[in-house]
Write a protein that holds these residues in place. Structure first.
Motif, PDB file in Angstrom:
ATOM      1  N   THR A 130       0.815  -1.226   0.000  1.00  0.00           N
ATOM      2  CA  THR A 130       0.000   0.000   0.000  1.00  0.00           C
ATOM      3  C   THR A 130       0.842   1.267   0.000  1.00  0.00           C
ATOM      4  N   GLY A 131       2.098   1.159   0.392  1.00  0.00           N
ATOM      5  CA  GLY A 131       2.948   2.342   0.517  1.00  0.00           C
ATOM      6  C   GLY A 131       2.798   3.057   1.843  1.00  0.00           C
ATOM      7  N   ALA A 132       2.010   2.513   2.762  1.00  0.00           N
ATOM      8  CA  ALA A 132       1.766   3.168   4.046  1.00  0.00           C
ATOM      9  C   ALA A 132       2.996   3.095   4.945  1.00  0.00           C
ATOM     10  N   LEU A 133       3.234   4.165   5.688  1.00  0.00           N
ATOM     11  CA  LEU A 133       4.313   4.187   6.671  1.00  0.00           C
ATOM     12  C   LEU A 133       3.849   3.463   7.926  1.00  0.00           C
ATOM     13  N   LEU A 134       4.622   2.471   8.368  1.00  0.00           N
ATOM     14  CA  LEU A 134       4.243   1.651   9.517  1.00  0.00           C
ATOM     15  C   LEU A 134       5.030   1.988  10.775  1.00  0.00           C
ATOM     16  N   GLN A 135       6.312   2.218  10.653  1.00  0.00           N
ATOM     17  CA  GLN A 135       7.153   2.476  11.816  1.00  0.00           C
ATOM     18  C   GLN A 135       8.270   3.444  11.465  1.00  0.00           C
ATOM     19  N   VAL A 136       8.640   4.264  12.437  1.00  0.00           N
ATOM     20  CA  VAL A 136       9.796   5.136  12.327  1.00  0.00           C
ATOM     21  C   VAL A 136      10.801   4.716  13.389  1.00  0.00           C
ATOM     22  N   LEU A 137      11.996   4.333  12.976  1.00  0.00           N
ATOM     23  CA  LEU A 137      13.033   3.862  13.893  1.00  0.00           C
ATOM     24  C   LEU A 137      13.973   5.020  14.176  1.00  0.00           C
ATOM     25  N   GLN A 138      13.894   5.561  15.385  1.00  0.00           N
ATOM     26  CA  GLN A 138      14.662   6.733  15.771  1.00  0.00           C
ATOM     27  C   GLN A 138      15.663   6.370  16.850  1.00  0.00           C
ATOM     28  N   GLY A 139      16.876   6.852  16.707  1.00  0.00           N
ATOM     29  CA  GLY A 139      17.909   6.552  17.684  1.00  0.00           C
ATOM     30  C   GLY A 139      19.289   6.961  17.203  1.00  0.00           C
ATOM     31  N   HIS A 140      19.540   6.845  15.899  1.00  0.00           N
ATOM     32  CA  HIS A 140      20.805   7.334  15.353  1.00  0.00           C
ATOM     33  C   HIS A 140      20.832   8.863  15.429  1.00  0.00           C
ATOM     34  N   ASN A 141      22.022   9.417  15.558  1.00  0.00           N
ATOM     35  CA  ASN A 141      22.130  10.883  15.590  1.00  0.00           C
ATOM     36  C   ASN A 141      22.905  11.438  14.400  1.00  0.00           C
ATOM     37  N   ASP A 142      23.014  10.632  13.350  1.00  0.00           N
ATOM     38  CA  ASP A 142      23.600  11.106  12.101  1.00  0.00           C
ATOM     39  C   ASP A 142      23.034  10.241  10.969  1.00  0.00           C
ATOM     40  N   ILE A 143      23.500  10.474   9.764  1.00  0.00           N
ATOM     41  CA  ILE A 143      22.998   9.793   8.570  1.00  0.00           C
ATOM     42  C   ILE A 143      22.891   8.286   8.775  1.00  0.00           C
ATOM     43  N   VAL A 144      21.736   7.713   8.444  1.00  0.00           N
ATOM     44  CA  VAL A 144      21.591   6.260   8.381  1.00  0.00           C
ATOM     45  C   VAL A 144      22.004   5.851   6.964  1.00  0.00           C
ATOM     46  N   SER A 145      23.173   5.278   6.861  1.00  0.00           N
ATOM     47  CA  SER A 145      23.778   5.031   5.549  1.00  0.00           C
ATOM     48  C   SER A 145      23.394   3.691   4.944  1.00  0.00           C
ATOM     49  N   SER A 146      22.965   2.729   5.790  1.00  0.00           N
ATOM     50  CA  SER A 146      22.697   1.385   5.277  1.00  0.00           C
ATOM     51  C   SER A 146      21.694   0.671   6.172  1.00  0.00           C
ATOM     52  N   VAL A 147      20.777  -0.068   5.551  1.00  0.00           N
ATOM     53  CA  VAL A 147      19.779  -0.849   6.288  1.00  0.00           C
ATOM     54  C   VAL A 147      19.611  -2.214   5.626  1.00  0.00           C
ATOM     55  N   ALA A 148      19.233  -3.206   6.427  1.00  0.00           N
ATOM     56  CA  ALA A 148      18.974  -4.548   5.887  1.00  0.00           C
ATOM     57  C   ALA A 148      18.086  -5.306   6.863  1.00  0.00           C
ATOM     58  N   TYR A 149      17.250  -6.184   6.332  1.00  0.00           N
ATOM     59  CA  TYR A 149      16.422  -7.071   7.144  1.00  0.00           C
ATOM     60  C   TYR A 149      17.199  -8.321   7.525  1.00  0.00           C
ATOM     61  N   SER A 150      16.873  -8.869   8.691  1.00  0.00           N
ATOM     62  CA  SER A 150      17.352 -10.202   9.037  1.00  0.00           C
ATOM     63  C   SER A 150      16.593 -11.215   8.184  1.00  0.00           C
ATOM     64  N   PRO A 151      17.185 -12.365   7.908  1.00  0.00           N
ATOM     65  CA  PRO A 151      16.522 -13.356   7.057  1.00  0.00           C
ATOM     66  C   PRO A 151      15.187 -13.856   7.601  1.00  0.00           C
ATOM     67  N   ASP A 152      14.967 -13.754   8.921  1.00  0.00           N
ATOM     68  CA  ASP A 152      13.674 -14.166   9.478  1.00  0.00           C
ATOM     69  C   ASP A 152      12.668 -13.024   9.497  1.00  0.00           C
ATOM     70  N   GLY A 153      13.088 -11.826   9.101  1.00  0.00           N
ATOM     71  CA  GLY A 153      12.194 -10.691   9.003  1.00  0.00           C
ATOM     72  C   GLY A 153      11.842 -10.023  10.318  1.00  0.00           C
ATOM     73  N   ARG A 154      12.424 -10.474  11.418  1.00  0.00           N
ATOM     74  CA  ARG A 154      12.046  -9.939  12.724  1.00  0.00           C
ATOM     75  C   ARG A 154      12.909  -8.766  13.158  1.00  0.00           C
ATOM     76  N   CYS A 155      14.014  -8.571  12.493  1.00  0.00           N
ATOM     77  CA  CYS A 155      14.948  -7.511  12.877  1.00  0.00           C
ATOM     78  C   CYS A 155      15.357  -6.703  11.654  1.00  0.00           C
ATOM     79  N   VAL A 156      15.820  -5.491  11.931  1.00  0.00           N
ATOM     80  CA  VAL A 156      16.474  -4.658  10.929  1.00  0.00           C
ATOM     81  C   VAL A 156      17.810  -4.228  11.506  1.00  0.00           C
ATOM     82  N   VAL A 157      18.854  -4.292  10.704  1.00  0.00           N
ATOM     83  CA  VAL A 157      20.143  -3.756  11.100  1.00  0.00           C
ATOM     84  C   VAL A 157      20.364  -2.457  10.343  1.00  0.00           C
TER      85      VAL A 157
END
Length: 352
Positions: free
Chosen positions: A293-320
């Motif tokens: 749908t394109g809907a925004l579901l969650q905003v992950l806030q905690g970094h204090n500078d550019i988030v340069s890279s993101v990836a899902y865990s293979p089980d889909g339960r985590c994001v690095v």
């Protein structure tokens, strides 16, 4: 909830406590929502040299995370405990991109000035297995093919995409068509290759023939990141225009334009189910979107500078996520409940 500072572990009650997202921590900063109290522990001394993180990736077995930093070091972490397992020998330059092989045995990395090398490492011993020297200008990114037999890389040499034989280190194909630096590449499960460029397009290639299948347009800035849905039917891209776009891979039709970031989108990735997309941005946040749908579901806030890279865990339960703030964070997506955009769930971060 409780924290054991001596072991740098997080302990949560309930079903979320059973998997590795919650267990790992080195420098701990936990953000809990949905009625749970905020909890934080003081930071222990840095585990290694502080340096902005350019790239992160999960191992296919979910047990490890690899990061590449501006200090030229590739680091491999235990995703369960947060322990730094090894730092691969430093190069004189930035590690622009890292990825695990499908069998978790190897790591491929792309180094920038002055080396300009694609390197393949034994992930467990740290042994350098292969160096792929064929670049004279800027490097972009690297990725393994689904069968682990090829590596795809990008750069500014002729604005091309290169397919390498991972065992021999020979160039199998050079894909030409972009009109400016190729900033990002990705392999799809169906064997196609994606590329994104400073020319503001993303492209889909047939690796077997080298044919250009689709040119995806619409961005008004550099395409910094691309990812393919697990079934190969859709492509997501992130750009310097601040938008995330989702396309039909067969027709090239734009399906969704995802708006929410307030600055450049530096990284995007599909979830293993294909139902979610994660994006990272210069605005210091990572965001989770509904891919249908394109809907925004969650905003992950905690970094204090550019988030340069993101990836899902293979089980889909985590994001690095990796950031210019010198940390790698693992986010537990199961902590956050409800459809409304919320600050991120349980998070622990690694000082790199």
């Amino acid at each position: 909830s409780s924290v054991s500072p001596a072991r740098y572990h997080v302990k949560l009650s309930g079903p979320a406590a059973s998997h590795h997202c919650v267990a790992m921590a080195v420098r701990l900063s936990i953000l809990l929502v949905a009625g749970l109290p905020a909890l934080a522990a003081s930071a222990p001394p840095p585990m290694n040299t502080r340096s902005p993180v350019r790239s992160v990736a999960y191992s296919p077995d979910t047990q490890h995370v690899v990061s590449g930093s501006r200090d030229g070091i590739v680091r491999i972490w235990d995703a369960t405990t947060g322990t730094l397992l090894r730092g691969l020998p430093a190069y004189n330059g930035t590690v622009f991109s890292v990825a695990f092989s499908p069998n978790t045995q190897h790591v491929v990395s792309a180094f920038q000035d002055p080396d300009k090398t694609v390197s393949i490492w034994n992930a467990f011993t740290g042994e350098l297995l292969k160096e792929l020297h064929n670049y004279t200008n800027e490097m972009g990114s690297v990725a393994y093919s689904p069968n682990g037999q090829q590596v795809v890389s990008s750069g500014s040499d002729g604005n091309t995409v290169r397919i390498w034989d991972a065992a021999s280190g020979t160039v199998l194909k050079t894909l030409q068509g972009h009109t400016d630096i190729v900033s990002t590449v990705a392999y799809c499960n169906n064997g196609h290759v994606l590329s994104g460029s400073v020319d503001q397009t993303a492209r889909i290639w047939d690796v077997n023939t080298g044919a250009l299948l689709q040119t995806l347009t619409g961005h008004d800035g550099v395409v910094y990141s691309v990812s393919c849905s697990p079934d190969g039917q859709h492509v997501v891209s992130g750009s310097g225009d601040g938008f995330v776009r989702i396309y039909d891979a067969t027709s090239g039709t734009l399906l969704h334009k995802l708006m929410g970031h307030s600055d450049d989108v530096s990284s995007v990735a599909y979830s293993p189910s294909g139902q979610r997309v994660v994006s990272g941005s210069v605005d210091t946040t990572a965001r989770i979107w509904d891919a249908n749908t394109g809907a925004l579901l969650q905003v992950l806030q905690g970094h204090n500078d550019i988030v340069s890279s993101v990836a899902y865990s293979p089980d889909g339960r985590c994001v690095v996520s990796g950031s210019v703030d010198n940390t790698v964070r693992i986010w537990d997506l199961t902590v956050v409940e409800g459809p409304s955009p919320l600050p991120g769930g349980g998070a622990s971060d690694l000082i790199v």
